[in-house]
Design an enzyme around this catalytic site. Structure first.
Site, PDB file in Angstrom:
ATOM      1  N   LYS A 450       3.611  -2.403  -3.822  1.00  0.00           N
ATOM      2  CA  LYS A 450       3.960  -2.501  -2.398  1.00  0.00           C
ATOM      3  C   LYS A 450       4.534  -3.858  -1.972  1.00  0.00           C
ATOM      4  O   LYS A 450       4.484  -4.220  -0.806  1.00  0.00           O
ATOM      5  CB  LYS A 450       2.756  -2.175  -1.477  1.00  0.00           C
ATOM      6  N   THR A 451       5.092  -4.575  -2.910  1.00  0.00           N
ATOM      7  CA  THR A 451       5.643  -5.884  -2.551  1.00  0.00           C
ATOM      8  C   THR A 451       7.169  -5.872  -2.562  1.00  0.00           C
ATOM      9  O   THR A 451       7.803  -6.909  -2.356  1.00  0.00           O
ATOM     10  CB  THR A 451       5.153  -6.967  -3.534  1.00  0.00           C
ATOM     11  N   GLY A 452       7.749  -4.700  -2.838  1.00  0.00           N
ATOM     12  CA  GLY A 452       9.217  -4.614  -2.890  1.00  0.00           C
ATOM     13  C   GLY A 452       9.716  -4.453  -4.314  1.00  0.00           C
ATOM     14  O   GLY A 452      10.903  -4.675  -4.591  1.00  0.00           O
ATOM     15  N   THR A 453       8.837  -4.023  -5.226  1.00  0.00           N
ATOM     16  CA  THR A 453       9.228  -3.937  -6.639  1.00  0.00           C
ATOM     17  C   THR A 453      10.334  -2.901  -6.865  1.00  0.00           C
ATOM     18  O   THR A 453      11.186  -3.090  -7.728  1.00  0.00           O
ATOM     19  CB  THR A 453       8.010  -3.578  -7.515  1.00  0.00           C
ATOM     20  N   THR A 454      10.333  -1.805  -6.082  1.00  0.00           N
ATOM     21  CA  THR A 454      11.352  -0.772  -6.304  1.00  0.00           C
ATOM     22  C   THR A 454      12.717  -1.271  -5.840  1.00  0.00           C
ATOM     23  O   THR A 454      13.741  -0.985  -6.478  1.00  0.00           O
ATOM     24  CB  THR A 454      10.975   0.529  -5.560  1.00  0.00           C
ATOM     25  N   TRP A 653      17.911  -3.526   3.384  1.00  0.00           N
ATOM     26  CA  TRP A 653      19.139  -3.749   2.610  1.00  0.00           C
ATOM     27  C   TRP A 653      19.271  -2.651   1.559  1.00  0.00           C
ATOM     28  O   TRP A 653      18.277  -2.224   0.961  1.00  0.00           O
ATOM     29  CB  TRP A 653      19.108  -5.117   1.925  1.00  0.00           C
ATOM     30  N   GLY A 670       9.728   1.806   2.667  1.00  0.00           N
ATOM     31  CA  GLY A 670      10.134   1.477   4.026  1.00  0.00           C
ATOM     32  C   GLY A 670       9.648   2.552   4.984  1.00  0.00           C
ATOM     33  O   GLY A 670      10.405   3.046   5.810  1.00  0.00           O
ATOM     34  N   ARG A 671       8.388   2.904   4.818  1.00  0.00           N
ATOM     35  CA  ARG A 671       7.810   3.972   5.656  1.00  0.00           C
ATOM     36  C   ARG A 671       7.648   3.503   7.090  1.00  0.00           C
ATOM     37  O   ARG A 671       7.524   2.301   7.355  1.00  0.00           O
ATOM     38  CB  ARG A 671       6.408   4.337   5.142  1.00  0.00           C
TER      39      ARG A 671
END
Ligand code: PPS
Length: 731
Positions: A450-454, A653, A670-671
């Protein structure tokens, strides 16, 4: 803080302490040696063989093992710092101290000022014997080693203080020493030179074991083991039981004329009889492997669940097919290896369990060829040496039981630690020609979740030289190799996830598994297989991370997450339902960033680890991606400012496609969910406060800037300015 980190810190502290003590001891020794060289007593010589003498009047010599309680000195130091004095081969400082005692440059008689001990140097000695009453002895059995001792630079000790107890005695070759009428002191035998003495600490509170020569002499090595045990109050002591199993590998293999014949087998059986007198039930183990296994002509039972598997049959590195075949065809449950983790040095060899087959290291390989008498001679003499000089008890067990015993003794070895077969030539030679070690990642995105890894994953894949693993064919999820039981599927399984790179030097394979970050096992396992890999981690405010993770669980209809509010989850008390407590720890623990980072930094050098501010990736991804490219050293430079665009609909982005369209991450990234309640915010700020302070210190140590969210959190820490934290002032 993990056990490993704490252990490292303690070790560092202990080493510093050891080094200071050594330095002090050196100075003291040098001072004593140089300031007084007049002997206070005459040293004796006796015509009697060593150790035939009655022993000292030491108050301890009658006491049997286990060791006597601490001597009655009020401040006896039992701290193992004294070990450094005897650990001459391994420590530079210790080397110096032993060198002083061995030195040929000192006058023949020395008295150590401040200590009631006289040294006689540069002697030739013979007939060395172990003093049977020495309370130091544990492994070592008393006995006499007749003949000249190696070298002519022996130092011996004498004293009239009962703190000293001789451990090894020898006779002076040149006839020097105390005359029969002299009193060599209570701890010493008349006329004998004490070459190893044990200081009980009765004089100055420091227990020591002093060696009058280096550890080249074999009896000294044996005594050293006991000295370590004694000086650590048996903390560093092994038991006396040992197991032995001797395999005779492939007895029917070998060229015609070199195989075992009837005479060889008779000698073998005779040796077995001799060994049985010392090791009950000792039986040579007939190993079978290769095509001669199970041929049955010789009526020898081979269904023992065991087969010898020397390195050439590929036990390690693991060939999965072999394990399956063994199991299916011969029901093999145990085999042996000498290659794991490497062939040399032998003392580092280990066992492991893979696919329910135990691979242990008990195999002692006797030649499979005929006319081998040396091997048999060696085993018989090894056993009698151990019986004569040590208190070790030798046992044997059939292979299967012995393997169980092995893993009972060394449970920590059960789980293997895979390494890259191409890092070791022998492993590479065993590794199948069809396999390549290039199907391994050059870098990893380790999370946390949940830190933006995807988003980072997607952006990385836009680079022409970067490719990732294939998704799992079953779950389409991350590989999760290092942190789960997938690890036990072996490296073949892992490599299958990666394409063969078209150009090994320029292509960058990577893997992203966001659960690697907080996993206890992952850093050690990853570093064993991918020591050169670069590691990328993303950090956002741990409170936001926890909240996003909770929302993720709700979206996946986790029962507890749907039932309990976020505040319920984060503030659950120890007596709360197990389901809630489990959810709580999975929610909160990944946010203890400094703890997890320290663990990764234990296994990877700081310059291989990149810590990205996840908030910056969200707001200014092009700048972050430039830094990532620099960190990885990937070429060509990819222009992310042109390739990314902000999508107002998504609110994030996204990748800019031809024709102005965008490719954004799916709905699950980005829920939309309500903002975190202030109460939960305050709770989490408090919960993570100390860890955030630790994180700021860690980043400072690594020379990295603090992310803005961390600065904000630290400013909430009352009365403490950032610069104070940087100076290491604790809250
Ligand atoms: N460009 C872009 N697009 C979409 N989402 C973005 C992006 N950059 C960062 N983020 C944030 O990434 C959060 C999901 O993190 P992860 O991808 O690490 O989640 S996961 O662990 O893989 O499930 C996700 O969390 P939520 O907002 O809670 O859904 C986002 O806030």
């Amino acid at each position: 803080m993990t056990v490993a980190v704490r252990f490292r810190r303690h070790l560092r502290r202990l080493l510093l302490l050891l080094a200071s003590c050594c330095l002090l001891s050196l100075l003291l020794s040098a001072y004593f040696l140089f300031t007084n060289s007049s002997p206070s007593m005459q040293l004796g010589q006796s015509p009697e063989p060593a150790c035939a003498q009655p022993l000292s009047m030491s108050p301890y010599h009658q006491l049997p093992y286990p060791y006597p309680p601490n001597p009655p000195h009020t401040h006896v130091h039992t701290d193992p710092v004294v070990l450094v004095l005897v650990e001459s081969q391994y420590s530079q400082l210790g080397q110096d101290i032993v060198a002083i005692l061995e030195s040929a440059h000192f006058p023949p008689l020395l008295k150590l000022r401040g200590l009631p001990l006289v040294l006689r140097t540069n002697q030739a000695l013979w007939d060395c014997c172990v003093v049977s009453s020495s309370p130091l002895l544990h492994l070592t059995k008393p006995g006499t080693d007749r003949g000249a001792l190696p070298g002519e630079d022996w130092t011996s000790f004498s004293s009239n203080h009962s703190t000293y107890q001789a451990v090894l005695h020898a006779r002076a070759k040149d006839g020097a020493g105390a005359g029969s009428g002299d009193n060599p002191g209570p701890g010493f035998s008349l006329g004998l030179q004490a070459t190893v003495v044990q200081d009980m600490g009765l004089y100055d509170g420091v227990r020591r074991v002093l060696f009058g020569q280096g550890l080249g002499y074999w009896l000294h090595r044996l005594i050293l083991v006991d000295a370590i045990s004694y000086l650590t109050n048996r903390k560093l002591t092994l038991g006396l039981d040992r197991h032995i199993l001797v395999d005779i590998d492939d007895i029917f293999v070998g060229k015609e004329g070199t195989r075992m014949n009837t005479k060889d087998v008779k000698v073998l059986l005779d040796t077995q009889r001799q060994l049985r007198s010392q090791i009950s039930n000792f039986t040579f183990n007939l190993g079978f492997s290769g095509k001669f296994y199970h041929t049955g002509e010789h009526n020898i039972p081979v269904d023992m669940g065991y087969a010898v598997a020397p390195h050439h049959s590929g036990v390690y590195p693991v060939h999965l097919q072999l394990y399956k075949a063994w199991r299916r065809v011969w029901n093999i449950q145990v085999t042996s290896t000498e290659e794991y983790p490497h062939l040399k040095p032998a003392r580092y060899r280990k066992g492991f369990i893979h696919n329910n087959i135990m691979i242990s290291i008990f195999m002692t390989h006797l030649s499979n060829y005929g006319n081998d008498r040396l091997g048999l001679y060696t085993f018989v003499h090894l056993a009698s040496f151990l019986r004569s000089w040590t208190n070790l008890k030798l046992h044997t067990l059939p292979p299967l039981q012995l393997a169980h015993k092995y893993f009972q003794l060394f449970p920590e070895q059960r789980n293997p630690l895979w390494q890259n077969p191409c890092d070791d030539k022998r492993h590479k030679d065993i590794w199948s020609k069809e396999k390549t070690c290039d199907r391994l990642p050059k870098f990893m995105v380790i999370g946390p979740q949940k830190t933006g890894t995807t988003a980072l994953y997607l952006f990385l894949l836009m680079h022409p030289s970067i490719s990732s693993n294939f998704p799992s064919p079953k779950t389409y999820e991350e590989v999760q190799f290092f942190n789960t039981n997938n690890y036990h599927k072996g490296i073949d399984w892992y490599m299958e996830f990666f394409p063969v790179p078209s150009n090994v030097t320029t292509d960058f394979l990577f893997e992203k598994s966001a659960n690697y970050f907080p996993s206890e096992e992952s850093p050690r396992r990853a570093a064993a297989l991918l020591p050169k890999a670069k590691i990328i981690t993303l950090l956002i405010n741990p409170s936001d991370r926890a909240y996003s993770w909770y929302q993720h669980q709700r979206a996946h209809e986790d029962h507890a997450a749907l039932q309990f509010t976020f505040y319920d989850v984060i503030s659950a008390r120890p007596g709360a339902p197990a389901e809630l407590r489990s959810l709580q720890s999975r929610c909160l623990i990944p946010g203890l960033y400094s703890t997890h980072l320290e663990r990764w930094l234990t296994y990877y050098p700081a310059n291989q680890v990149m810590i990205i501010d996840g908030h910056q990736l969200r707001t200014d991804p092009a700048t972050v991606m430039d830094e990532v490219q620099k960190f990885l050293g990937v070429t060509p430079h990819f222009n992310y400012s042109q390739a990314l665009t902000f999508d107002p609909q998504k609110g994030f982005w996204c990748q800019l496609l031809e024709g102005g369209k965008t490719k954004c991450l799916g709905k699950s990234k980005g829920r939309k969910y309500p903002p975190m309640e202030p109460e939960a915010h305050a709770y989490l700020s408090r919960y993570y406060r100390e860890h955030n302070v630790e994180l700021s210190k860690l980043l400072h140590r690594l020379g990295q800037p603090l992310p803005s969210w961390l600065r904000e959190e630290l400013q909430k820490v009352s009365g403490i300015k950032l610069c104070d934290i940087h100076l290491g002032i604790s809250l």
